[in-house]
Motif scaffolding. Structure first.
Motif, PDB file in Angstrom:
ATOM      1  N   LYS A  63      47.386  -8.118  -7.868  1.00 54.34           N
ATOM      2  CA  LYS A  63      48.191  -8.888  -7.212  1.00 54.34           C
ATOM      3  C   LYS A  63      49.866  -8.536  -7.141  1.00 54.34           C
ATOM      4  CE  LYS A  63      45.220 -12.983  -7.112  1.00 54.34           C
ATOM      5  NZ  LYS A  63      45.093 -14.585  -7.519  1.00 54.34           N
ATOM      6  N   LYS A  64      49.887  -7.495  -7.470  1.00 51.38           N
ATOM      7  CA  LYS A  64      51.340  -6.936  -7.490  1.00 51.38           C
ATOM      8  C   LYS A  64      51.890  -6.200  -6.295  1.00 51.38           C
ATOM      9  CE  LYS A  64      50.903  -5.810 -12.317  1.00 51.38           C
ATOM     10  NZ  LYS A  64      51.080  -4.528 -13.502  1.00 51.38           N
ATOM     11  N   VAL A  65      52.079  -7.299  -5.340  1.00 53.42           N
ATOM     12  CA  VAL A  65      52.504  -6.854  -3.941  1.00 53.42           C
ATOM     13  C   VAL A  65      53.853  -6.314  -3.702  1.00 53.42           C
ATOM     14  CG1 VAL A  65      52.890  -8.011  -1.606  1.00 53.42           C
ATOM     15  CG2 VAL A  65      51.270  -8.986  -3.186  1.00 53.42           C
ATOM     16  N   ALA A  66      54.742  -6.692  -4.518  1.00 49.39           N
ATOM     17  CA  ALA A  66      55.895  -6.184  -4.392  1.00 49.39           C
ATOM     18  C   ALA A  66      55.799  -4.328  -4.521  1.00 49.39           C
ATOM     19  CB  ALA A  66      57.195  -6.594  -5.240  1.00 49.39           C
ATOM     20  N   GLU A  67      55.239  -4.134  -5.920  1.00 48.14           N
ATOM     21  CA  GLU A  67      55.124  -2.828  -6.386  1.00 48.14           C
ATOM     22  C   GLU A  67      54.231  -2.114  -5.288  1.00 48.14           C
ATOM     23  OE1 GLU A  67      54.577  -5.725  -8.210  1.00 48.14           O
ATOM     24  OE2 GLU A  67      55.411  -5.332 -10.227  1.00 48.14           O
ATOM     25  N   THR A  68      53.180  -2.885  -4.793  1.00 51.05           N
ATOM     26  CA  THR A  68      52.351  -2.051  -3.657  1.00 51.05           C
ATOM     27  C   THR A  68      53.092  -1.703  -2.644  1.00 51.05           C
ATOM     28  OG1 THR A  68      50.692  -3.622  -4.288  1.00 51.05           O
ATOM     29  CG2 THR A  68      50.568  -2.335  -2.177  1.00 51.05           C
ATOM     30  N   ILE A  69      54.195  -2.398  -2.036  1.00 53.50           N
ATOM     31  CA  ILE A  69      55.193  -2.266  -1.044  1.00 53.50           C
ATOM     32  C   ILE A  69      55.931  -1.180  -1.274  1.00 53.50           C
ATOM     33  CG2 ILE A  69      56.807  -3.145   0.602  1.00 53.50           C
ATOM     34  CD1 ILE A  69      55.544  -5.810   0.473  1.00 53.50           C
ATOM     35  N   LYS A  70      56.503  -0.920  -2.447  1.00 55.08           N
ATOM     36  CA  LYS A  70      57.537  -0.215  -2.983  1.00 55.08           C
ATOM     37  C   LYS A  70      56.713   1.424  -2.901  1.00 55.08           C
ATOM     38  CE  LYS A  70      60.525   1.134  -6.854  1.00 55.08           C
ATOM     39  NZ  LYS A  70      60.983   0.625  -8.364  1.00 55.08           N
ATOM     40  N   LYS A  74      57.604   4.270  -0.542  1.00 55.12           N
ATOM     41  CA  LYS A  74      58.324   5.632  -1.217  1.00 55.12           C
ATOM     42  C   LYS A  74      57.534   6.709  -0.418  1.00 55.12           C
ATOM     43  CE  LYS A  74      58.451   8.017  -5.616  1.00 55.12           C
ATOM     44  NZ  LYS A  74      59.743   8.665  -5.433  1.00 55.12           N
ATOM     45  N   ALA A  75      56.176   6.587  -0.361  1.00 58.66           N
ATOM     46  CA  ALA A  75      55.209   7.772   0.330  1.00 58.66           C
ATOM     47  C   ALA A  75      55.767   7.798   1.705  1.00 58.66           C
ATOM     48  CB  ALA A  75      53.851   7.382   0.347  1.00 58.66           C
ATOM     49  N   LEU A  76      56.039   6.798   2.302  1.00 60.87           N
ATOM     50  CA  LEU A  76      56.527   6.988   3.829  1.00 60.87           C
ATOM     51  C   LEU A  76      57.910   7.726   3.954  1.00 60.87           C
ATOM     52  CD1 LEU A  76      55.526   3.667   5.383  1.00 60.87           C
ATOM     53  CD2 LEU A  76      54.426   5.703   5.947  1.00 60.87           C
ATOM     54  N   GLU A 132      46.965   1.649   4.834  1.00 65.27           N
ATOM     55  CA  GLU A 132      46.605   1.460   3.620  1.00 65.27           C
ATOM     56  C   GLU A 132      47.536   0.100   3.071  1.00 65.27           C
ATOM     57  OE1 GLU A 132      44.139   1.499   0.396  1.00 65.27           O
ATOM     58  OE2 GLU A 132      43.911   2.826   2.040  1.00 65.27           O
ATOM     59  N   LEU A 133      49.084   0.599   3.475  1.00 65.79           N
ATOM     60  CA  LEU A 133      49.963  -0.437   3.219  1.00 65.79           C
ATOM     61  C   LEU A 133      49.674  -1.756   3.791  1.00 65.79           C
ATOM     62  CD1 LEU A 133      52.465  -1.052   1.744  1.00 65.79           C
ATOM     63  CD2 LEU A 133      53.818  -0.042   3.525  1.00 65.79           C
ATOM     64  N   LEU A 134      49.207  -1.628   5.194  1.00 64.24           N
ATOM     65  CA  LEU A 134      49.015  -2.757   6.041  1.00 64.24           C
ATOM     66  C   LEU A 134      47.856  -3.609   5.332  1.00 64.24           C
ATOM     67  CD1 LEU A 134      49.437  -4.649   8.574  1.00 64.24           C
ATOM     68  CD2 LEU A 134      47.894  -3.005   9.754  1.00 64.24           C
TER      69      LEU A 134
END
Length: 315
Positions: A63-70, A74-76, A132-134
């Motif tokens: 449930k670490k959404v902010a880290e997932t988005i970050k 970064k990859a994009l 994956e991000l979506l």
């Protein structure tokens, strides 16, 4: 370190597989360490990408959404496809989705078949990261990032052709719009299924079925008709290692089966099996989905909540 110098390709392959295996069995701390080793030694963004994707899944499972988005952004950025978080209102975001929908909703399945298949490997990689991000932000309806992701995916699909991730983008648009335009959502959802069928997708099938059969299908068809698709999605997800979507699809299967009047004892066993899978692979946030349905079944069967405690102790 010598192995990375002397046997780079083998080291990359083994470490990437190792990190993915650690994630699959729920060893998230060790996954982070393995991913760090890959990112530190990989020579290109293409070589880092499997590690980034595994890290995104690891953060999302916790449930670490902010880290997932970050990590996704970064990859994009490293792929040359930077994505900005939107500051638009909900109404403005919906307006963008409706505008985007108009590009596709009049398209027939025959016209869809005429769309070219995406061949640019760089854009396919970008679509994979966006997809994956979506997947990880749609659960939390993070509109500031959902709409930019979908807009980019649709734009890439129009420009370069369809790919596996396109199907999930279409299914997500259908899910987001169904409360406002059911007929349009149904047409977009049908296009998502058509892409999935045409490309014979496997890895993305569980998330496509989850979005369409979990969020759109019941507005138009009998709930019972979606059960086989949720079970197919569960089986496919377990086969390809997508435990998160496996558990959520099986949750829909159990809850819808309950609503359709399936025999309670066998359904209770289905729920227990689903919770066991979620617990084994540390998908705790998804395990909690099924608890209200399961507790209701226990009460209807004349069993107390102590039964749930005993089962949790066994798990």
């Amino acid at each position: 370190n010598d192995s990375w110098t002397n046997m780079y390709d083998l080291s990359l392959q083994l470490h990437s597989s190792y990190a993915e295996s650690l994630y699959s069995i729920g060893k998230f701390s060790e996954t982070g360490q393995a991913v760090s080793m890959i990112i530190m030694n990989a020579k290109s963004i293409e070589d880092k990408l499997p590690a980034y994707l595994t890290l995104m899944k690891t953060f999302a499972a916790q449930k670490k959404v902010a880290e997932t988005i970050k990590i996704g952004l970064k990859a994009l950025d490293e792929l040359g496809e930077p994505l900005s978080v939107s500051n638009k209102t909900k109404e403005e975001s919906l307006g963008i989705l409706f505008q985007m929908k108009r590009h596709f909703e009049g398209m027939t399945k025959e016209q869809l078949k005429e769309l070219k298949i995406m061949e640019n490997p760089d854009k396919i990689t970008v679509m994979m990261v966006l997809g994956e991000l979506l997947l990880h932000v749609i659960y939390y309806l993070e509109e500031a990032i959902i709409v930019p992701i979908i807009t980019r995916m649709m734009s890439l699909t129009l420009t370069y052709g369809i790919c596996e991730a396109s199907s999930f983008a279409f299914a997500t648009v259908a899910f987001l719009l169904v409360d406002f335009d059911r007929e349009g959502a149904c047409r977009i959802g049908d296009l998502a299924l058509s892409i999935a069928e045409r490309l014979d997708i496997q890895n993305s099938l569980p998330r496509v079925y989850l979005s369409f059969y979990g969020g759109v299908h019941h507005y138009f068809e009998r709930t019972e008709d979606s059960l086989e698709y949720h079970m197919k999605a569960y089986e496919t997800a377990m086969r390809v290692g997508d435990v998160r979507n496996a558990v959520v699809n099986r949750y829909f299967y159990c809850s819808k089966s309950f609503l359709c009047g399936k025999e309670l004892v066998s359904l209770k066993n289905e729920c227990e099996s689903t919770m066991e899978v979620a617990t084994r692979y540390k998908q705790e946030s998804k395990r909690t989905l099924i608890l209200p349905v399961y507790k209701t079944m226990l009460r209807l069967l004349g069993q107390s909540d102590n039964s749930l405690q005993k089962i949790e102790e066994i798990i």
